[in-house]
Enzyme design. Structure first.
Site, short mmCIF file in Angstrom:
data_model
loop_
_atom_site.label_atom_id
_atom_site.label_comp_id
_atom_site.label_asym_id
_atom_site.label_seq_id
_atom_site.Cartn_x
_atom_site.Cartn_y
_atom_site.Cartn_z
N MET A 20 0.80 -1.22 0.00
CA MET A 20 0.00 0.00 0.00
C MET A 20 0.83 1.27 0.00
SD MET A 20 -3.31 -0.51 2.46
CE MET A 20 -2.36 -0.58 3.98
N ASP A 130 -1.26 -11.19 8.23
CA ASP A 130 -0.16 -11.20 7.27
C ASP A 130 1.18 -11.38 8.00
OD1 ASP A 130 0.91 -11.19 4.72
OD2 ASP A 130 1.02 -9.01 4.57
#
Length: 279
Positions: A20, A130
């Site tokens: 991101m 994650d």
């Protein structure tokens, strides 16, 4: 030529690029402190879902005050650019793995720190989703920090995920993430077991040629034997990591700390005081 400035931060250079954001080395112009300045990438910065996910990552990090979760110094927005300033750390577990074998002592120190960080997050209803070496930040010592909560799910269950969308990293993804089932603390415990396998052996649990083959392995194939990959490790450790990578979340250890305590037991080592409650 003047260096670029974002809010109170002077940007010195790029540290890395992630899913991101772009992470910069920056200097806080007020305190003079060097920080890691994460800025939402231009190509996703116009997407309201990514903007919401970025903001929530900062909010979660601000709430998770723990010695092994990367501390955040501040966040904000300037002319539509979202940014987040956090502790500047010199390396990652991924870099250590690539550099060569990690001693069992160092591996267990790292895994112990990660277990306490995950259990602290789970205690307030946050699932990381994650867990992988690239998201484990390390300074010499080693001082260990769990970072990148960009895919985390909070206690309210909001995910900012589209129907059918799979988020995470294939090499460490629990079967329930791949099947689109509800995730929980056990999902992170599976990821920690995968990370433990790679930290101790230098290779991910399932080495396959395609993502599809790796996903299939996570769902149906038995966990690997770390003692076969690194003969100095006891066979008892295989059973512990197999439990951490159980296909059914209900069959995994009750906490990340419990997994590491069992690993230490298999290695004939006592559990440290920070994992006493998990023992």
């Amino acid at each position: 030529m003047d260096k670029p400035v974002l809010g109170d931060y002077r940007i010195e250079g790029i540290v890395g690029v992630g899913r991101m954001g772009v992470v910069y080395l920056a200097i806080d112009r007020i305190t003079g402190r060097a920080v890691a300045l994460k800025v939402l990438r231009d190509d996703v910065g116009v997407d309201p879902v990514y903007r919401a996910r970025f903001r929530r990552e900062g909010e979660l990090l601000a709430q998770l005050n723990h010695p092994h979760i990367i501390p955040i110094h501040g966040m904000g927005e300037v002319d539509g650019e979202l940014y987040m300033a956090s502790r500047l750390v010199s390396s990652t577990l991924r870099n250590l793995i690539l550099a060569g074998p990690i001693s069992v002592d160092d591996a267990m120190t790292i895994l112990t720190a990660l277990a306490t960080a995950l259990d602290a997050a789970h205690a307030v209803g946050v699932v990381h989703r994650d867990v992988k070496p690239a998201n484990v930040l390390i300074d010499p010592g080693p001082d260990v920090y769990l970072g990148d909560f960009g895919l985390a799910r909070d206690h309210e269950g909001s995910q900012l995920t589209l129907p059918g969308q799979v988020l995470g990293t294939i090499d460490y993804m629990a079967p329930e993430l791949l099947d689109g089932e509800r995730v929980g603390a056990a999902t992170d415990i599976y990821g920690l077991a995968c990370l433990a396998c790679e930290t101790l052996t230098g290779t991910v649990p399932y080495v396959r040629e395609t993502d599809a083959a790796t996903m299939y392995a996570h769902i149906v194939e038995p966990p690997p034997s770390v003692s076969e990959r690194r003969p100095e490790l006891p066979a008892a450790l295989d059973a512990v990591l197999a439990a951490g990578m159980a296909k059914d979340p209900e069959d995994r250890p009750a906490s990340a700390g419990a997994l590491v305590v069992d690993m230490l037991g298999a290695l004939g080592r006592p559990a440290p005081a920070c994992l006493a409650e998990a023992a």
